[in-house]
Design an enzyme around this catalytic site. Structure first.
Site, short mmCIF file in Angstrom:
data_model
loop_
_atom_site.label_atom_id
_atom_site.label_comp_id
_atom_site.label_asym_id
_atom_site.label_seq_id
_atom_site.Cartn_x
_atom_site.Cartn_y
_atom_site.Cartn_z
N ASP A 175 2.33 -0.57 -15.88
CA ASP A 175 2.52 0.04 -14.61
C ASP A 175 3.61 1.16 -14.63
OD1 ASP A 175 4.87 -1.48 -15.38
OD2 ASP A 175 4.96 -2.62 -13.67
N GLU B 217 0.96 -1.25 0.00
CA GLU B 217 0.07 0.14 0.23
C GLU B 217 0.81 1.16 0.16
OE1 GLU B 217 -2.93 -0.49 -0.50
OE2 GLU B 217 -3.42 -2.47 0.10
N TRP C 115 0.41 -5.90 -13.23
CA TRP C 115 -0.42 -6.23 -14.09
C TRP C 115 -1.08 -4.97 -15.01
CZ3 TRP C 115 -1.82 -6.86 -9.17
CH2 TRP C 115 -3.11 -6.34 -8.72
#
Lengths: 302, 101
Positions: free
Chosen positions: A234, A213, A224
């Site tokens: 990404d 996080e 992905w």
């Protein structure tokens, strides 16, 4: 079955869409951040700014109804320790990285410390404790507001806000990218997935939910690329294109998106595997985090 | 294989712990799942509408609506944004839905 709905009118996700509806400037700001990150990496500014070790002050908001949710100071500290291992690449389990990617493991050179001064300059443990009447919290950020049974954020220019609570619907955690509203800036984590001791439960007992996080908080994207069709990205070139999240403890290699012979880099912190299976950031990801610390989060820790 | 339409009409949640190579396993929402970083879900309603959700870029679920129809073992999802995709059903029995990926 593909898990990614294709509706992308005002951002790349429901939370984004909601933020866009509530804050029309958010989308423009987000696009500006992506361009700034590219410029910062290409010009070398990102690397210059983060050449020195950066220590980010952290406030942990423990919001609880039942006793087990009121996690101990020791459990909180075990999470800070885990972050400090993972964000210095000092975690011993990088030994599990396949040989082909051993050289990709990169030290982000970021450290975390519980805040010692509160926003008013008074001494603090860096831990707030709030008794709530709520059985659980959803992903609508109610845990971040006192008026909805939560605890208000400390200024994001000076602190990383981590909320620990009984997050509902079986979700381990969620984050907010840079560029969103200050009042909700930070990361929310389920109390049984925070740290490495006390209330934590296997297989999410190594503090990696926070590692993942905080990666989002520093603008990292899932490996992905948040689409189900190999068409996502990404924005990092050294993580192979992957189709879907990996779960559990995958066996190497797991091929998708014509990414053989080595397949998905599922041992990366930005996949969805168990804590014991995610062990590394790449140089490309570290460059993005550096650029975030040189750009939209340039004040925190400095 | 012909799939029974009535057997599909449930709120299915990805039970990724049960996935096998090439297969995704879904269970009813009431199944009692352990915590997860995020699960896909598909609510197929009798009136032909559906809602699906999936983990978003910061792990909050995101959702989309549309209409569905069944042709043999192919589940066709027509999303409200105009996109369409077809899922191949490997099994739909009681509390277990298996989709080929």
């Amino acid at each position: 079955m593909s898990p990614a709905p294709k509706r992308r009118q005002c951002g790349t996700q429901q939370a984004h869409e909601r933020l866009c509806e509530m804050y029309p400037a958010f989308r423009a700001r987000q696009n500006g951040i992506e361009q700034g990150i590219r410029r910062s990496i290409q010009s070398g500014q990102a690397q210059r700014v983060t050449r020195q070790l950066i220590t980010i002050p952290v406030v942990v908001h423990v919001v609880y109804k039942r006793d087990p949710e009121n996690i101990s100071d020791a459990q909180v500290k075990s999470q800070i320790d885990a972050l400090n291992r993972d964000y210095r690449a000092n975690n011993s389990d990088t030994s599990t990285v396949p040989d082909v990617w051993k050289g990709f493991v990169t030290d982000p050179n970021i450290q975390f410390a519980l805040a010692t001064k509160d926003p008013k300059g008074k001494a603090t443990t860096g831990i707030t404790r709030t008794k709530t009447t709520r059985d659980s919290f959803g992903t609508g950020d109610s845990v971040k507001r006192a008026t909805t049974g939560g605890s208000a954020a400390w200024p994001r220019d000076r602190y990383l806000n981590l909320w620990v609570c009984n997050l509902g619907d079986g979700l381990l955690g969620y984050a907010q990218f840079p560029g969103g509203p200050a009042a909700t800036d930070g990361v929310v984590i389920l109390y049984t997935a925070f740290g490495t001791m006390g209330a934590v439960q296997s297989p999410f007992d190594l503090g990696r939910t926070a590692t993942h996080e905080v990666g989002h908080w520093l603008n990292l994207i899932h490996i992905w690329g948040d689409r189900n069709d190999c068409g996502g990205t990404d924005y990092v070139t050294d993580t192979p294109n992957a189709q879907l999240p990996n779960y559990g403890k995958p066996k190497f290699p797991h091929i998708s998106c014509n990414n053989g012979p080595n397949g998905d880099m599922f041992m990366d912190y930005m996949d969805y595997v168990d804590d014991a299976a995610m062990v590394m950031f790449t140089a490309g990801q570290v460059a993005r985090m550096n650029a975030t610390l040189a750009g939209p989060r340039k004040k925190v820790g400095r | 294989m012909t799939v029974d339409r009535a057997a599909l009409q449930r709120h299915w949640v990805h039970s990724h712990e049960e996935d096998a190579e090439g297969e995704m396993v879904f269970r009813p929402a009431s199944y009692g799942f352990p915590p997860s970083r995020g699960r896909a879900a598909l609510d197929l309603r009798a009136d032909g509408s559906y809602t699906e959700s999936a983990p978003g870029p910061t792990d909050r679920p995101e959702s989309a609506e549309g209409t569905w129809k069944l042709d043999g073992d192919e589940l066709e999802l027509n999303a409200a944004d105009g996109s369409k995709r077809v899922l191949e059903i490997a099994a739909a029995e009681g509390d277990r839905l298996v989709v080929r990926r």
